[in-house]
Design a protein around this motif. Sequence first.
Motif, PDB file in Angstrom:
ATOM      1  N   ILE A  76     162.611 -62.573  60.076  1.00  0.00           N
ATOM      2  CA  ILE A  76     163.645 -62.950  60.692  1.00  0.00           C
ATOM      3  C   ILE A  76     164.192 -61.772  61.658  1.00  0.00           C
ATOM      4  O   ILE A  76     163.734 -60.871  61.617  1.00  0.00           O
ATOM      5  CB  ILE A  76     164.799 -62.855  59.450  1.00  0.00           C
ATOM      6  N   PRO A  77     165.103 -62.126  62.477  1.00  0.00           N
ATOM      7  CA  PRO A  77     165.559 -61.319  63.541  1.00  0.00           C
ATOM      8  C   PRO A  77     165.996 -60.026  63.231  1.00  0.00           C
ATOM      9  O   PRO A  77     165.712 -59.053  63.793  1.00  0.00           O
ATOM     10  CB  PRO A  77     166.627 -61.702  64.453  1.00  0.00           C
ATOM     11  N   GLU A  78     166.357 -59.819  61.999  1.00  0.00           N
ATOM     12  CA  GLU A  78     166.875 -58.581  61.477  1.00  0.00           C
ATOM     13  C   GLU A  78     165.811 -57.717  60.862  1.00  0.00           C
ATOM     14  O   GLU A  78     165.900 -56.481  60.722  1.00  0.00           O
ATOM     15  CB  GLU A  78     168.022 -58.890  60.275  1.00  0.00           C
ATOM     16  N   ASP A  79     164.592 -58.290  61.121  1.00  0.00           N
ATOM     17  CA  ASP A  79     163.088 -57.294  60.868  1.00  0.00           C
ATOM     18  C   ASP A  79     162.891 -56.806  62.159  1.00  0.00           C
ATOM     19  O   ASP A  79     161.910 -55.802  62.007  1.00  0.00           O
ATOM     20  CB  ASP A  79     162.026 -58.312  60.142  1.00  0.00           C
ATOM     21  N   THR A  80     163.559 -57.054  63.295  1.00  0.00           N
ATOM     22  CA  THR A  80     163.134 -56.283  64.577  1.00  0.00           C
ATOM     23  C   THR A  80     163.307 -54.767  64.329  1.00  0.00           C
ATOM     24  O   THR A  80     164.392 -54.300  63.966  1.00  0.00           O
ATOM     25  CB  THR A  80     163.855 -56.920  65.579  1.00  0.00           C
ATOM     26  N   ALA A  81     162.288 -53.896  64.668  1.00  0.00           N
ATOM     27  CA  ALA A  81     162.563 -52.642  64.596  1.00  0.00           C
ATOM     28  C   ALA A  81     161.074 -51.774  64.987  1.00  0.00           C
ATOM     29  O   ALA A  81     160.153 -52.723  64.985  1.00  0.00           O
ATOM     30  CB  ALA A  81     162.733 -52.085  63.053  1.00  0.00           C
ATOM     31  N   VAL A  82     161.060 -50.601  65.082  1.00  0.00           N
ATOM     32  CA  VAL A  82     159.723 -50.085  65.206  1.00  0.00           C
ATOM     33  C   VAL A  82     159.507 -49.532  63.768  1.00  0.00           C
ATOM     34  O   VAL A  82     160.321 -49.095  62.948  1.00  0.00           O
ATOM     35  CB  VAL A  82     159.764 -48.663  65.920  1.00  0.00           C
ATOM     36  N   TYR A  83     158.348 -50.006  63.354  1.00  0.00           N
ATOM     37  CA  TYR A  83     157.785 -49.716  61.985  1.00  0.00           C
ATOM     38  C   TYR A  83     156.931 -48.408  61.838  1.00  0.00           C
ATOM     39  O   TYR A  83     155.788 -48.288  62.891  1.00  0.00           O
ATOM     40  CB  TYR A  83     156.890 -51.025  61.333  1.00  0.00           C
ATOM     41  N   TYR A  84     156.957 -47.707  60.756  1.00  0.00           N
ATOM     42  CA  TYR A  84     156.144 -46.411  60.724  1.00  0.00           C
ATOM     43  C   TYR A  84     155.598 -46.400  59.237  1.00  0.00           C
ATOM     44  O   TYR A  84     156.187 -46.936  58.251  1.00  0.00           O
ATOM     45  CB  TYR A  84     157.077 -45.198  60.755  1.00  0.00           C
TER      46      TYR A  84
END
Length: 119
Positions: free
Chosen positions: A87-95
């Motif tokens: 979903i758009p809310e999953d947009t992020a930089v993942y570490y």
Amino acid sequence: QVQLVESGGGLVQAGGSLRLSCAASGRTFSMYAVGWFRQAPGKEREFVAGISESADTTYYADSVKGRFTISRDNAKNTVSLQMNSLIPEDTAVYYCALREPVTHRYTYWGQGTQVTVSS
């Protein structure tokens, strides 16, 4: 010194899937629990998923439970995060990060990989 390198990020439409990988080098990988975190623009970094040293325990943030799956392969020093139904809310930089067995602090971090989910 531990090095962590994430890969697999990219642009995907809502409802799609991505698989992130984290490759570790430099230490005995199987000694560490591993976590995935993410940070969206203007927001605090948040925990996404974690897996124990032997992979017998996994845990997830409520926001991703049922959609994301964390796994590891200690023989290959890798951890993966399968992300479905994005979903758009999953947009992020993942570490990805390794957790010290004694202090339980996440001490070693990768550089991050960008995940963008379009609506």
